[in-house]
Design an enzyme around this catalytic site. Structure first.
Site, PDB file in Angstrom:
ATOM      1  CE  LYS A 183      -4.015  -2.168   0.109  1.00 43.81           C
ATOM      2  NZ  LYS A 183      -3.884  -3.610   0.344  1.00 43.81           N
TER       3      LYS A 183
HETATM    4  C1  LIG Z   1      -5.202  -4.426   0.950  1.00 42.63           C
HETATM    5  C2  LIG Z   1      -6.676  -4.376   0.934  1.00 42.63           C
HETATM    6  C3  LIG Z   1      -7.462  -4.849   2.002  1.00 42.63           C
HETATM    7  C4  LIG Z   1      -6.920  -5.622   3.146  1.00 42.63           C
HETATM    8  O1  LIG Z   1      -5.846  -5.069   3.764  1.00 42.63           O
HETATM    9  P1  LIG Z   1      -4.846  -6.026   4.573  1.00 42.63           P
HETATM   10  O2  LIG Z   1      -4.021  -5.048   5.335  1.00 42.63           O
HETATM   11  O3  LIG Z   1      -4.069  -6.796   3.553  1.00 42.63           O
HETATM   12  O4  LIG Z   1      -5.650  -6.907   5.440  1.00 42.63           O
HETATM   13  C5  LIG Z   1      -8.826  -4.689   1.952  1.00 42.63           C
HETATM   14  N1  LIG Z   1      -9.408  -4.101   0.905  1.00 42.63           N
HETATM   15  C6  LIG Z   1      -8.710  -3.643  -0.144  1.00 42.63           C
HETATM   16  C7  LIG Z   1      -9.416  -2.962  -1.258  1.00 42.63           C
HETATM   17  C8  LIG Z   1      -7.318  -3.774  -0.164  1.00 42.63           C
HETATM   18  O5  LIG Z   1      -6.646  -3.336  -1.236  1.00 42.63           O
END
Ligand SMILES: *Cc1c(COP(=O)(O)O)cnc(C)c1O
Length: 378
Positions: A183
């Site tokens: 992210k």
């Molecule tokens: C990355 C992501 C998640 C989950 O996040 P994690 O930290 O991996 O649990 C949920 N929704 C979307 C759209 C994501 O891109």
């Protein structure tokens, strides 16, 4: 062979490494002072709203749904074009995901179509800002208010993005962010939940850690079945550093997105390549994604990804339409229900995008892609 280009890569500096080392030496490595400092810094970033840190974005969504009492018999409206976590948390809560097709231009849930999906069982809307491009918050919240629905914003991909000059997370109902390694800002694994005014922050903390409430005499009680979702101080030390750079990271991503769009402007219409909307004020450009004109090509998406990889360029797929996964078909979802999401899910590819990417590398990605597509026209 020229240098290889990953599709993403976190930017971690020496200060971060030093701060993590300091936590390791301190003797307190799990949730403690660094998590509290991280939550305070996040709260400041989100205009003073209450924020709690978690060990994943998924955990924040699970806790938000639990705090809203969403379970068996409830329906939650969401998009079929997202990371599967978005819908998995609804199913795991015992509720039913109700998908609404995406707008093919933004690739986000088509807000205009949500009203038609509302039933007496609908409790909440769970929108996703795919690739960091914000869902229209004005129309979303007007619709939610009109139907008496709660909103859990899955802003996992849109940290630092904004709507009409307001930072996401600084307004709205429950707002969830992920700090997964891929992210725009990371704690390796982690996330945070911004709480609405009517939420019970103490309950949120109990939901995060086994439902435990401690008293002043060293005793404890458990009044809810909480989970194990707390962030470590090691992760929070990374997060505190990342948060200082998130706006600069996103500014750099915007520059790179502009470069991509400039480099592809001439070839895209000629080749039938679908580009993302050129939003340089609101999106955080979590990903730069194009849709391949597969019906005009003699190669498959897999062939394209392998051809790019042979040139040292990593290309990802985010995401296939999730209602077609085995577990979702078993719930009764069938092909043809959400044609835009299904088509985009078949054609979409994610090109390299991260703050340390260079302009000449963007140019190389574009030239290589245009060359491959041109050589394989049907
Ligand atoms: C990355 C992501 C998640 C989950 O996040 P994690 O930290 O991996 O649990 C949920 N929704 C979307 C759209 C994501 O891109």
């Amino acid at each position: 062979m020229s240098e290889s280009i990953p599709f993403t890569r976190p930017t971690l500096d020496e200060q971060t490494i030093a701060d993590v080392a300091e936590v390791l030496r301190s003797g307190w490595i799990t949730s403690g002072p660094k998590v509290r400092a991280f939550e305070a810094a996040l709260s400041e970033y989100f205009g003073g709203r209450r924020v709690r840190a978690f060990n994943s974005g998924t955990a924040t969504l699970e806790v938000a749904l639990a705090m809203l009492g969403i379970g068996a018999g409830a329906e939650v409206i969401t998009t079929p074009l997202t990371w599967v976590a978005t819908a998995n948390v609804i199913v795991r809560a015992g509720a039913r995901p109700v998908f609404v097709d995406v707008d093919p231009r933004t690739r986000n849930i088509d807000v205009e179509r949500i009203a038609a999906a509302v039933t007496p069982a609908t409790r909440a809307i769970l929108p996703v800002d795919l690739a960091g491009l914000p869902v229209d918050r004005d129309r979303l919240y007007a619709l939610a208010a009109g139907h008496g629905l709660r909103v859990v914003e899955d802003a996992a991909q849109s940290m630092g993005a904004s709507w009409n000059g307001r930072r996401l997370g600084s307004f709205g109902d429950y707002v969830s962010f992920s700090f997964h390694a891929n992210k725009n800002m990371t704690t390796a694994e982690g996330g945070c939940l911004v709480l609405p005014a009517d939420a019970d922050a103490a309950l949120c903390e109990r939901m995060r850690l086994q439902g435990v409430a401690r008293d002043a005499d060293g005793g404890m009680d458990v009044d809810v079945f909480g989970g194990k979702f707390n962030l470590t101080d090691l992760a929070a030390a990374i997060g505190l550093n990342q948060l200082r750079h998130i706006d600069a990271f996103n500014a750099r991503r915007r520059e790179l997105a502009r470069r991509y769009l400039d480099q592809l402007a001439e070839a895209a219409p000629r080749l039938g390549l679908e580009l993302p909307p050129g939003d340089f004020s609101q999106s955080n450009w979590h990903m730069f994604q194009v849709c391949l004109p597969l019906d005009r090509l003699t190669l498959t998406r897999g062939d394209f990804i392998r051809a790019m990889a042979a040139e040292g360029i990593a290309v990802g797929v985010h995401y296939p339409a999730l209602h077609l996964f085995t577990a979702y078909r078993a719930l009764g979802f069938v092909p043809g229900s959400f044609p835009h999401a299904e088509r985009i899910g078949r054609e979409i590819v994610t090109l390299p995008m991260f703050p340390a990417l260079r302009e000449d590398q963007v140019d190389r990605v574009c030239h290589t892609m245009i060359d491959i597509l041109t050589r394989h026209r049907a």
